[in-house]
Enzyme design. Structure first.
Site, PDB file in Angstrom:
ATOM      1  N   HIS A 195       0.839  -1.204   0.000  1.00  0.00           N
ATOM      2  CA  HIS A 195       0.000   0.000   0.000  1.00  0.00           C
ATOM      3  C   HIS A 195       0.877   1.257   0.000  1.00  0.00           C
ATOM      4  O   HIS A 195       0.594   2.219  -0.713  1.00  0.00           O
ATOM      5  CB  HIS A 195      -0.877   0.040   1.259  1.00  0.00           C
ATOM      6  CG  HIS A 195      -1.898  -1.063   1.369  1.00  0.00           C
ATOM      7  ND1 HIS A 195      -1.967  -1.894   2.452  1.00  0.00           N
ATOM      8  CD2 HIS A 195      -2.886  -1.457   0.534  1.00  0.00           C
ATOM      9  CE1 HIS A 195      -2.968  -2.751   2.291  1.00  0.00           C
ATOM     10  NE2 HIS A 195      -3.533  -2.524   1.128  1.00  0.00           N
TER      11      HIS A 195
ATOM     12  N   ARG B 148      -2.255  -5.655  -8.536  1.00  0.00           N
ATOM     13  CA  ARG B 148      -1.067  -6.471  -8.273  1.00  0.00           C
ATOM     14  C   ARG B 148      -0.893  -7.582  -9.286  1.00  0.00           C
ATOM     15  O   ARG B 148       0.210  -7.919  -9.664  1.00  0.00           O
ATOM     16  CB  ARG B 148      -1.165  -7.082  -6.867  1.00  0.00           C
ATOM     17  CG  ARG B 148      -0.976  -6.090  -5.748  1.00  0.00           C
ATOM     18  CD  ARG B 148      -1.552  -6.601  -4.476  1.00  0.00           C
ATOM     19  NE  ARG B 148      -2.979  -6.823  -4.614  1.00  0.00           N
ATOM     20  CZ  ARG B 148      -3.736  -7.440  -3.731  1.00  0.00           C
ATOM     21  NH1 ARG B 148      -3.199  -7.925  -2.634  1.00  0.00           N
ATOM     22  NH2 ARG B 148      -5.026  -7.585  -3.930  1.00  0.00           N
TER      23      ARG B 148
ATOM     24  N   SER C 266      -3.277  -7.993   3.001  1.00  0.00           N
ATOM     25  CA  SER C 266      -3.364  -7.836   4.452  1.00  0.00           C
ATOM     26  C   SER C 266      -3.715  -9.153   5.146  1.00  0.00           C
ATOM     27  O   SER C 266      -3.240  -9.398   6.261  1.00  0.00           O
ATOM     28  CB  SER C 266      -4.386  -6.758   4.803  1.00  0.00           C
ATOM     29  OG  SER C 266      -3.990  -5.540   4.250  1.00  0.00           O
TER      30      SER C 266
HETATM   31  N1  COA Z   1      -0.378  -4.040  -1.568  1.00  0.00           N
HETATM   32  C1  COA Z   1      -0.757  -4.990  -0.724  1.00  0.00           C
HETATM   33  N2  COA Z   1      -2.031  -5.390  -0.575  1.00  0.00           N
HETATM   34  C2  COA Z   1      -2.957  -4.803  -1.337  1.00  0.00           C
HETATM   35  C3  COA Z   1      -2.638  -3.787  -2.247  1.00  0.00           C
HETATM   36  C4  COA Z   1      -1.277  -3.417  -2.348  1.00  0.00           C
HETATM   37  N3  COA Z   1      -0.855  -2.483  -3.180  1.00  0.00           N
HETATM   38  N4  COA Z   1      -3.768  -3.403  -2.856  1.00  0.00           N
HETATM   39  C5  COA Z   1      -4.755  -4.149  -2.366  1.00  0.00           C
HETATM   40  N5  COA Z   1      -4.264  -4.996  -1.436  1.00  0.00           N
HETATM   41  C6  COA Z   1      -5.014  -6.026  -0.700  1.00  0.00           C
HETATM   42  C7  COA Z   1      -5.551  -5.535   0.602  1.00  0.00           C
HETATM   43  O1  COA Z   1      -4.597  -5.692   1.621  1.00  0.00           O
HETATM   44  C8  COA Z   1      -6.752  -6.421   0.789  1.00  0.00           C
HETATM   45  O2  COA Z   1      -6.354  -7.658   1.287  1.00  0.00           O
HETATM   46  P1  COA Z   1      -7.331  -8.547   2.142  1.00  0.00           P
HETATM   47  O3  COA Z   1      -8.527  -8.821   1.301  1.00  0.00           O
HETATM   48  O4  COA Z   1      -6.484  -9.712   2.409  1.00  0.00           O
HETATM   49  O5  COA Z   1      -7.654  -7.758   3.368  1.00  0.00           O
HETATM   50  C9  COA Z   1      -7.258  -6.655  -0.621  1.00  0.00           C
HETATM   51  O6  COA Z   1      -6.158  -6.408  -1.459  1.00  0.00           O
HETATM   52  C10 COA Z   1      -8.410  -5.787  -0.972  1.00  0.00           C
HETATM   53  O7  COA Z   1      -7.944  -4.504  -0.872  1.00  0.00           O
HETATM   54  P2  COA Z   1      -8.626  -3.154  -0.498  1.00  0.00           P
HETATM   55  O8  COA Z   1      -7.904  -2.168  -1.320  1.00  0.00           O
HETATM   56  O9  COA Z   1      -8.650  -2.898   0.951  1.00  0.00           O
HETATM   57  O10 COA Z   1     -10.029  -3.274  -1.096  1.00  0.00           O
HETATM   58  P3  COA Z   1     -11.333  -3.628  -0.421  1.00  0.00           P
HETATM   59  O11 COA Z   1     -11.932  -4.546  -1.378  1.00  0.00           O
HETATM   60  O12 COA Z   1     -11.249  -4.065   0.964  1.00  0.00           O
HETATM   61  O13 COA Z   1     -11.998  -2.189  -0.394  1.00  0.00           O
HETATM   62  C11 COA Z   1     -13.205  -0.321  -1.299  1.00  0.00           C
HETATM   63  C12 COA Z   1     -12.490  -1.627  -1.526  1.00  0.00           C
HETATM   64  C13 COA Z   1     -13.213   0.131   0.132  1.00  0.00           C
HETATM   65  C14 COA Z   1     -12.503   0.701  -2.118  1.00  0.00           C
HETATM   66  C15 COA Z   1     -14.637  -0.541  -1.819  1.00  0.00           C
HETATM   67  O14 COA Z   1     -15.238  -1.598  -1.126  1.00  0.00           O
HETATM   68  C16 COA Z   1     -15.495   0.681  -1.693  1.00  0.00           C
HETATM   69  O15 COA Z   1     -15.345   1.603  -2.437  1.00  0.00           O
HETATM   70  N6  COA Z   1     -16.418   0.674  -0.712  1.00  0.00           N
HETATM   71  C17 COA Z   1     -17.346   1.772  -0.495  1.00  0.00           C
HETATM   72  C18 COA Z   1     -18.742   1.422  -0.962  1.00  0.00           C
HETATM   73  C19 COA Z   1     -18.886   1.695  -2.432  1.00  0.00           C
HETATM   74  O16 COA Z   1     -18.715   2.780  -2.904  1.00  0.00           O
HETATM   75  N7  COA Z   1     -19.216   0.629  -3.148  1.00  0.00           N
HETATM   76  C20 COA Z   1     -19.366   0.680  -4.568  1.00  0.00           C
HETATM   77  C21 COA Z   1     -18.021   0.508  -5.234  1.00  0.00           C
HETATM   78  S1  COA Z   1     -18.240  -0.350  -6.702  1.00  0.00           S
END
Ligand code: COA
Length: 166
Positions: free
Chosen positions: A17, A93, A131
């Protein structure tokens, strides 16, 4: 002044991140890293703990003064609009990330045409990282120092010690 937001769960923030944040600071004037309050996930760290960890970690980056850390609830596009952001940053990634990210980007574009999703690739050292893996390694007492900054590693250790005591 071009503002971009970098949303995620960050449970916890990893070097992957931080690599994305660092790259984003070279493209935008201000980056708002924002922790999603996601009712569908049961995070290990509270939102406040995650915000604290991110703040401490981004302080080490060259462009620290241009990075803010917050949390949000609700639609990401509404939050982006309220911050006058022109872009949502996401890390890509591997091919496995693509379908989910593609879907989110298209939905977000339907909801708000003016906000672009910008995909950045982390350094290849971090393509395997997420994560959950970090949490699992820490849970079993493994060394996470290659994956997360020292502060995060020590808070992970503390968190699992507390959990084991309960
Ligand atoms: N390096 C390491 N890990 C990474 C990474 C990076 N560069 N980029 C992503 N990851 C990992 C995260 O650690 C996470 O791992 P985990 O699933 O093991 O915890 C996974 O990839 C998902 O990453 P994250 O970026 O946290 O995405 P998310 O899916 O949890 O969150 C949001 C996505 C919050 C952006 C999305 O759900 C959102 O916008 N929510 C708001 C509601 C909304 O607007 N919804 C409509 C959107 S279509």
């Amino acid at each position: 002044m071009k503002v971009a937001i970098y949303p995620g769960t960050f449970d916890p923030i990893t070097y992957g991140h931080l690599d994305i944040i660092d790259r984003a600071t070279r493209l935008f004037d201000r980056i708002i890293v924002t922790v999603a309050r996601n009712p569908a996930k049961q995070p290990l760290f509270s939102v406040d703990e995650r915000v604290f960890m991110i703040r401490q970690c981004v302080d080490e980056l060259e462009a620290a003064s241009r990075i803010e850390v917050e949390s949000f609830e609700g639609l990401i596009v509404d939050y982006a609009r309220s911050k006058k952001a022109v872009a949502i940053i996401r890390g890509l990634r591997a091919v496995s990330d693509f379908e989910y990210e593609f879907q989110m980007a298209l939905v977000n574009r339907q909801l708000s045409e003016g906000i672009a999703t910008v995909f950045l690739m982390p350094h290849e050292h971090y393509t395997y990282l997420n994560s959950s893996i970090v949490r699992e390694v820490a849970l079993f007492g493994g060394d996470v120092s290659n994956f997360v900054p020292p502060l995060v590693a020590s808070l992970l250790k503390k968190k699992f010690q507390q959990k084991n005591q309960n």
